[in-house]
Design an enzyme around this catalytic site. Sequence first.
Site, short mmCIF file in Angstrom:
data_model
loop_
_atom_site.label_atom_id
_atom_site.label_comp_id
_atom_site.label_asym_id
_atom_site.label_seq_id
_atom_site.Cartn_x
_atom_site.Cartn_y
_atom_site.Cartn_z
N CYS A 101 0.85 -1.19 0.00
CA CYS A 101 0.00 0.00 0.00
C CYS A 101 0.88 1.24 0.00
CB CYS A 101 -0.90 -0.01 1.24
SG CYS A 101 -2.02 1.38 1.33
N HIS A 143 -9.11 -3.95 -1.90
CA HIS A 143 -8.13 -3.15 -1.14
C HIS A 143 -8.52 -1.67 -1.15
CE1 HIS A 143 -3.76 -2.16 -0.06
NE2 HIS A 143 -4.28 -0.99 -0.39
N GLU A 144 -8.85 -1.17 -2.35
CA GLU A 144 -9.21 0.26 -2.47
C GLU A 144 -10.55 0.54 -1.79
OE1 GLU A 144 -6.80 1.97 -3.19
OE2 GLU A 144 -5.60 0.48 -4.24
N HIS A 147 -10.22 1.19 1.80
CA HIS A 147 -9.78 2.54 2.17
C HIS A 147 -10.97 3.48 2.39
CE1 HIS A 147 -5.44 2.39 2.04
NE2 HIS A 147 -5.40 1.91 0.82
ZN ZN Z 1 -3.76 1.03 -0.03
#
Ligand code: ZN
Length: 178
Positions: A101, A143-144, A147
Amino acid sequence: MTDIKEIAQLGADVLRQKADAINYINSAENVALISALRDTLASTQGVGIAAPQISISKRIIIVASRPSARYPYAPLMEPTVMINPNFTALSDITEKDWEGCLSIPGIRALVPRYTNIEITYTDLNNQQITAHLTGFIARIFQHEFDHLQGIVYLDRVEDKLDIFAESEYFKLINNRAQ
Ligand code: ZN
């Protein structure tokens, strides 16, 4: 003119907040945000970015799988801007693979993710898109998306032994390729 922003680093509050939905896709503020996200991502070797990573707590991500030194086996795709994204897993099957990341430099870890997901998002033309993602691109999306929920990938690591320094990760990958 390129607009490269500083990447928020682990510990910053913005990475732990739930991001706000976008209401007006074509607002000047939003157009500037998307442009900054694109430019910032292009300035890195990353394969995705989320608005909170440039300290804007809004629900926009870019998924941009491409092979690189960081991710040598990544498939190549057009960078795709996804506004107000969502997903559902199409099966319970998960797979562990390596993630890193931009907000957590120097670290890699094995993270379980759904291998088969259906996503929805609004695109830049204000169209509602539905798509089916698998494998590495499904991983980037999850993953995004995390966030936007204030979650980072280390939160999902199941075993602390699955956390590596990036230098050790590269040794492992290089040995595997030989
Ligand atoms: Zn990330």
